[in-house]
Design a protein around this motif. Structure first.
Motif, PDB file in Angstrom:
ATOM      1  N   VAL A   1     -28.055  19.234   3.203  1.00  0.00           N
ATOM      2  CA  VAL A   1     -27.539  18.624   4.429  1.00  0.00           C
ATOM      3  C   VAL A   1     -28.539  17.568   4.895  1.00  0.00           C
ATOM      4  CG1 VAL A   1     -26.659  19.002   6.754  1.00  0.00           C
ATOM      5  CG2 VAL A   1     -26.474  20.833   5.059  1.00  0.00           C
ATOM      6  N   TYR A   2     -28.079  16.324   4.959  1.00  0.00           N
ATOM      7  CA  TYR A   2     -28.957  15.224   5.342  1.00  0.00           C
ATOM      8  C   TYR A   2     -28.974  15.051   6.848  1.00  0.00           C
ATOM      9  CZ  TYR A   2     -28.292  14.016   0.442  1.00  0.00           C
ATOM     10  OH  TYR A   2     -28.243  14.055  -0.922  1.00  0.00           O
ATOM     11  N   GLY A   3     -30.174  14.911   7.411  1.00  0.00           N
ATOM     12  CA  GLY A   3     -30.296  14.537   8.814  1.00  0.00           C
ATOM     13  C   GLY A   3     -30.259  13.022   8.891  1.00  0.00           C
ATOM     14  N   VAL A   4     -29.285  12.491   9.580  1.00  0.00           N
ATOM     15  CA  VAL A   4     -29.116  11.042   9.638  1.00  0.00           C
ATOM     16  C   VAL A   4     -29.343  10.560  11.070  1.00  0.00           C
ATOM     17  CG1 VAL A   4     -27.483   9.150   9.310  1.00  0.00           C
ATOM     18  CG2 VAL A   4     -27.477  11.088   7.730  1.00  0.00           C
ATOM     19  N   ARG A   5     -30.122   9.499  11.188  1.00  0.00           N
ATOM     20  CA  ARG A   5     -30.401   8.960  12.525  1.00  0.00           C
ATOM     21  C   ARG A   5     -29.181   8.241  13.053  1.00  0.00           C
ATOM     22  NH1 ARG A   5     -35.847   6.274  10.287  1.00  0.00           N
ATOM     23  NH2 ARG A   5     -36.675   8.248   9.573  1.00  0.00           N
ATOM     24  N   ALA A   6     -28.686   8.734  14.197  1.00  0.00           N
ATOM     25  CA  ALA A   6     -27.511   8.105  14.784  1.00  0.00           C
ATOM     26  C   ALA A   6     -27.884   6.744  15.357  1.00  0.00           C
ATOM     27  CB  ALA A   6     -26.932   8.996  15.863  1.00  0.00           C
ATOM     28  N   ASP A   7     -29.077   6.622  15.878  1.00  0.00           N
ATOM     29  CA  ASP A   7     -29.535   5.300  16.322  1.00  0.00           C
ATOM     30  C   ASP A   7     -31.049   5.240  16.188  1.00  0.00           C
ATOM     31  OD1 ASP A   7     -31.063   5.465  18.960  1.00  0.00           O
ATOM     32  OD2 ASP A   7     -29.313   6.715  19.378  1.00  0.00           O
ATOM     33  N   ARG A   8     -31.564   4.025  16.234  1.00  0.00           N
ATOM     34  CA  ARG A   8     -33.007   3.853  16.057  1.00  0.00           C
ATOM     35  C   ARG A   8     -33.580   3.142  17.270  1.00  0.00           C
ATOM     36  NH1 ARG A   8     -35.640   3.148  11.189  1.00  0.00           N
ATOM     37  NH2 ARG A   8     -34.663   4.169   9.426  1.00  0.00           N
ATOM     38  N   LYS A   9     -33.064   3.516  18.433  1.00  0.00           N
ATOM     39  CA  LYS A   9     -33.502   2.801  19.643  1.00  0.00           C
ATOM     40  C   LYS A   9     -35.010   2.893  19.843  1.00  0.00           C
ATOM     41  CE  LYS A   9     -29.330   2.750  22.439  1.00  0.00           C
ATOM     42  NZ  LYS A   9     -28.541   3.968  22.165  1.00  0.00           N
ATOM     43  N   SER A  10     -35.605   3.999  19.390  1.00  0.00           N
ATOM     44  CA  SER A  10     -37.037   4.173  19.647  1.00  0.00           C
ATOM     45  C   SER A  10     -37.896   3.362  18.680  1.00  0.00           C
ATOM     46  CB  SER A  10     -37.393   5.649  19.551  1.00  0.00           C
ATOM     47  OG  SER A  10     -37.161   6.093  18.234  1.00  0.00           O
ATOM     48  N   ASP A  11     -37.308   2.862  17.599  1.00  0.00           N
ATOM     49  CA  ASP A  11     -38.085   2.056  16.653  1.00  0.00           C
ATOM     50  C   ASP A  11     -38.179   0.614  17.134  1.00  0.00           C
ATOM     51  OD1 ASP A  11     -38.581   4.100  14.929  1.00  0.00           O
ATOM     52  OD2 ASP A  11     -36.947   3.645  13.552  1.00  0.00           O
ATOM     53  N   THR A  12     -39.197  -0.087  16.656  1.00  0.00           N
ATOM     54  CA  THR A  12     -39.299  -1.502  17.009  1.00  0.00           C
ATOM     55  C   THR A  12     -38.204  -2.268  16.270  1.00  0.00           C
ATOM     56  OG1 THR A  12     -40.763  -1.890  15.151  1.00  0.00           O
ATOM     57  CG2 THR A  12     -41.803  -1.379  17.265  1.00  0.00           C
TER      58      THR A  12
ATOM     59  N   PHE B   1     -38.503  -4.748  14.469  1.00  0.00           N
ATOM     60  CA  PHE B   1     -38.946  -5.059  13.118  1.00  0.00           C
ATOM     61  C   PHE B   1     -38.695  -3.877  12.177  1.00  0.00           C
ATOM     62  CE2 PHE B   1     -42.232  -4.948   9.822  1.00  0.00           C
ATOM     63  CZ  PHE B   1     -41.896  -6.115   9.156  1.00  0.00           C
ATOM     64  N   LYS B   2     -39.048  -2.671  12.637  1.00  0.00           N
ATOM     65  CA  LYS B   2     -38.867  -1.487  11.787  1.00  0.00           C
ATOM     66  C   LYS B   2     -37.379  -1.269  11.508  1.00  0.00           C
ATOM     67  CE  LYS B   2     -40.543   2.900  10.470  1.00  0.00           C
ATOM     68  NZ  LYS B   2     -41.772   3.608  10.209  1.00  0.00           N
ATOM     69  N   ARG B   3     -36.563  -1.487  12.556  1.00  0.00           N
ATOM     70  CA  ARG B   3     -35.111  -1.344  12.379  1.00  0.00           C
ATOM     71  C   ARG B   3     -34.593  -2.320  11.341  1.00  0.00           C
ATOM     72  NH1 ARG B   3     -34.113  -0.625  17.983  1.00  0.00           N
ATOM     73  NH2 ARG B   3     -33.818  -2.856  18.211  1.00  0.00           N
ATOM     74  N   GLY B   4     -35.011  -3.590  11.517  1.00  0.00           N
ATOM     75  CA  GLY B   4     -34.536  -4.655  10.624  1.00  0.00           C
ATOM     76  C   GLY B   4     -34.983  -4.419   9.189  1.00  0.00           C
ATOM     77  N   SER B   5     -36.274  -4.048   9.027  1.00  0.00           N
ATOM     78  CA  SER B   5     -36.780  -3.877   7.667  1.00  0.00           C
ATOM     79  C   SER B   5     -36.137  -2.655   7.011  1.00  0.00           C
ATOM     80  CB  SER B   5     -38.304  -3.779   7.652  1.00  0.00           C
ATOM     81  OG  SER B   5     -38.729  -2.757   8.518  1.00  0.00           O
ATOM     82  N   ALA B   6     -35.907  -1.606   7.822  1.00  0.00           N
ATOM     83  CA  ALA B   6     -35.275  -0.411   7.262  1.00  0.00           C
ATOM     84  C   ALA B   6     -33.850  -0.736   6.807  1.00  0.00           C
ATOM     85  CB  ALA B   6     -35.257   0.707   8.296  1.00  0.00           C
ATOM     86  N   HIS B   7     -33.141  -1.524   7.623  1.00  0.00           N
ATOM     87  CA  HIS B   7     -31.774  -1.901   7.283  1.00  0.00           C
ATOM     88  C   HIS B   7     -31.751  -2.691   5.969  1.00  0.00           C
ATOM     89  CE1 HIS B   7     -27.588  -2.585   8.138  1.00  0.00           C
ATOM     90  NE2 HIS B   7     -27.742  -3.877   7.902  1.00  0.00           N
ATOM     91  N   ALA B   8     -32.665  -3.665   5.874  1.00  0.00           N
ATOM     92  CA  ALA B   8     -32.746  -4.484   4.656  1.00  0.00           C
ATOM     93  C   ALA B   8     -33.044  -3.597   3.450  1.00  0.00           C
ATOM     94  CB  ALA B   8     -33.837  -5.543   4.819  1.00  0.00           C
ATOM     95  N   PHE B   9     -33.894  -2.603   3.656  1.00  0.00           N
ATOM     96  CA  PHE B   9     -34.285  -1.693   2.585  1.00  0.00           C
ATOM     97  C   PHE B   9     -33.069  -0.916   2.055  1.00  0.00           C
ATOM     98  CE2 PHE B   9     -35.928   2.708   1.695  1.00  0.00           C
ATOM     99  CZ  PHE B   9     -36.430   2.415   0.446  1.00  0.00           C
ATOM    100  N   TYR B  10     -32.273  -0.342   2.968  1.00  0.00           N
ATOM    101  CA  TYR B  10     -31.113   0.428   2.522  1.00  0.00           C
ATOM    102  C   TYR B  10     -30.096  -0.466   1.813  1.00  0.00           C
ATOM    103  CZ  TYR B  10     -32.817   4.397   5.201  1.00  0.00           C
ATOM    104  OH  TYR B  10     -33.581   5.431   5.669  1.00  0.00           O
ATOM    105  N   ARG B  11     -29.940  -1.697   2.350  1.00  0.00           N
ATOM    106  CA  ARG B  11     -29.009  -2.636   1.712  1.00  0.00           C
ATOM    107  C   ARG B  11     -29.456  -2.949   0.291  1.00  0.00           C
ATOM    108  NH1 ARG B  11     -26.240  -6.197   5.403  1.00  0.00           N
ATOM    109  NH2 ARG B  11     -25.803  -7.466   3.567  1.00  0.00           N
ATOM    110  N   LEU B  12     -30.768  -3.205   0.149  1.00  0.00           N
ATOM    111  CA  LEU B  12     -31.322  -3.552  -1.164  1.00  0.00           C
ATOM    112  C   LEU B  12     -31.152  -2.385  -2.137  1.00  0.00           C
ATOM    113  CD1 LEU B  12     -32.945  -5.764  -2.651  1.00  0.00           C
ATOM    114  CD2 LEU B  12     -35.016  -4.559  -1.997  1.00  0.00           C
ATOM    115  N   MET B  13     -31.435  -1.181  -1.646  1.00  0.00           N
ATOM    116  CA  MET B  13     -31.303   0.009  -2.496  1.00  0.00           C
ATOM    117  C   MET B  13     -29.875   0.132  -3.016  1.00  0.00           C
ATOM    118  SD  MET B  13     -34.155   1.739  -2.616  1.00  0.00           S
ATOM    119  CE  MET B  13     -33.959   3.466  -2.792  1.00  0.00           C
ATOM    120  N   THR B  14     -28.927  -0.029  -2.110  1.00  0.00           N
ATOM    121  CA  THR B  14     -27.531   0.093  -2.512  1.00  0.00           C
ATOM    122  C   THR B  14     -27.170  -0.998  -3.508  1.00  0.00           C
ATOM    123  OG1 THR B  14     -27.170   0.859  -0.279  1.00  0.00           O
ATOM    124  CG2 THR B  14     -25.200   0.430  -1.579  1.00  0.00           C
ATOM    125  N   ALA B  15     -27.632  -2.233  -3.220  1.00  0.00           N
ATOM    126  CA  ALA B  15     -27.317  -3.359  -4.102  1.00  0.00           C
ATOM    127  C   ALA B  15     -27.873  -3.107  -5.500  1.00  0.00           C
ATOM    128  CB  ALA B  15     -27.890  -4.642  -3.519  1.00  0.00           C
TER     129      ALA B  15
END
Ligand code: UDP
Ligand code: MG
Length: 322
Positions: free
Chosen positions: A129-140, A142-156
């Motif tokens: 069972v994966y714990g998934v972050r519903a939102d990342r309001k507490s992250d900066t 930059f961290k949000r943006g880089s994490a998003h890019a990371f998941y996109r790249l992984m999928t690609a």
């Protein structure tokens, strides 16, 4: 067949967290006690702290916690091996003692109350069972943006990973037995767990800020985790190099034809700019490709040596006995 209440181990990797543990450990203990009181988990369930070669007093804090409260136990690695290895050490230790594990960071960022929903999924027959972050309001941002890019790249690149899931997850013993069969040295658990298979699902929670201390994942570590994740789980970059090579070869072929045409027409004097462009471009492309190949060779090098991924120095349980 009636299901007995499972023994749950909460696996918590800790690196230089002496200021954090005294705040978060009681929260973990209370949660387990509440679940025990509800009859959802066995009385032998425990919180397992993994000391990842901390340079501060983290191990002393863990030992004190284990001394005071039998619900706590700890293992100490022989040196710092990084989050992924520390987590694996904890999971493999728990595998022999628990029916189900939940891995969680010790900094209070992951909402421990999501364990209830995870257990419900487990009771319904999920092994992961994966714990998934519903939102990342507490992250900066930059961290949000880089994490998003990371998941996109992984999928690609064809790596199966759960979007916005870090290492907060429930795994049954069966899933851990599966994980134990993956003996790769370059660990990227988030990418490996989906490969184990079995039924899985996700629960959502809100990620908050660290209760104390600071993150151990500065930009360079995030980048190296990303490169490790990609190169350990996907060979697509190698195929992309082949594609790039084909493309560049095609352009070169056109250029050769053009050069020959210019040569036979006697127009071959003013060629400095184009020559420089070609040399610089090819030089850059080649170095980049060699670099990517190097990443894979480095991975093979580490895998071939097959060095241990962690060494356990001591555990609080043996301390108590001895
Ligand atoms: N951690 C570890 N070994 C390391 C670095 C981190 O065991 O070399 C642990 C750390 O104590 C924490 C978890 O891994 O429990 C996640 O680290 P952190 O909170 O610093 O990362 P972030 O949440 O910022 O991504
Ligand atoms: Mg954290």
């Amino acid at each position: 067949m009636e299901k007995t209440t499972p023994i749950l181990y909460l696996v918590v990797p800790c690196y230089n967290e002496e200021t954090v543990l005294p705040q978060t450990a009681p929260v973990f203990f209370d949660k387990l006690r509440a679940l025990q009181a509800d009859g959802r988990i066995h009385a032998d369930s425990r919180v397992l702290f993994v000391n990842d070669g901390s340079r501060d007093n983290t191990w002393a804090v863990i030992c004190a916690l284990a001394q005071e409260d039998p619900i706590a136990c700890g293992v100490a690695l022989s040196r710092n091996r990084g989050h992924q290895n520390a987590l694996l050490a904890g999971l493999m230790f728990a595998r022999e003692r628990a029916d189900v594990t939940v891995s969680i960071d010790c900094d209070g960022q992951d909402d421990i109350n999501a364990v209830d929903a995870m257990l419900t999924e487990y009771e319904d027959g999920c092994d992961v069972v994966y714990g998934v972050r519903a939102d990342r309001k507490s992250d900066t941002a930059f961290k949000r943006g880089s994490a998003h890019a990371f998941y996109r790249l992984m999928t690609a690149l064809g790596v199966e990973s759960v979007y916005n899931h870090a290492d907060y997850r429930l795994m049954s013993r069966r899933a851990l037995d599966g994980l134990a069969q993956f003996d790769e040295v370059n660990l990227f658990l988030r990418g490996l767990v989906p490969l184990i298979g079995y039924r899985s699902s996700s629960v959502y929670y809100t990620r908050t800020a660290r209760v104390a201390g600071k993150s151990h994942y500065p930009l360079h570590k995030m980048l190296s985790l990303a490169v490790n994740g990609i190169t350990s789980l996907s060979t697509k970059p190698l195929k992309m190099i082949t594609g790039l090579g084909l493309g560049v070869s095609f352009i070169s072929l056109v250029m050769i034809v053009w050069t020959l045409v210019r040569h036979f027409s006697g127009l071959t004097i003013n060629g400095w700019s184009s020559t420089m462009c070609v040399i610089l471009f090819l030089g850059g492309v080649q170095l980049l490709c060699v670099g990517v190949l190097g990443e894979y060779i480095g991975k093979i090098y580490a895998e071939v040596k097959h060095r241990p991924r962690y060494i356990i120095r001591e555990t609080t349980d043996e301390k108590k006995e001895g």
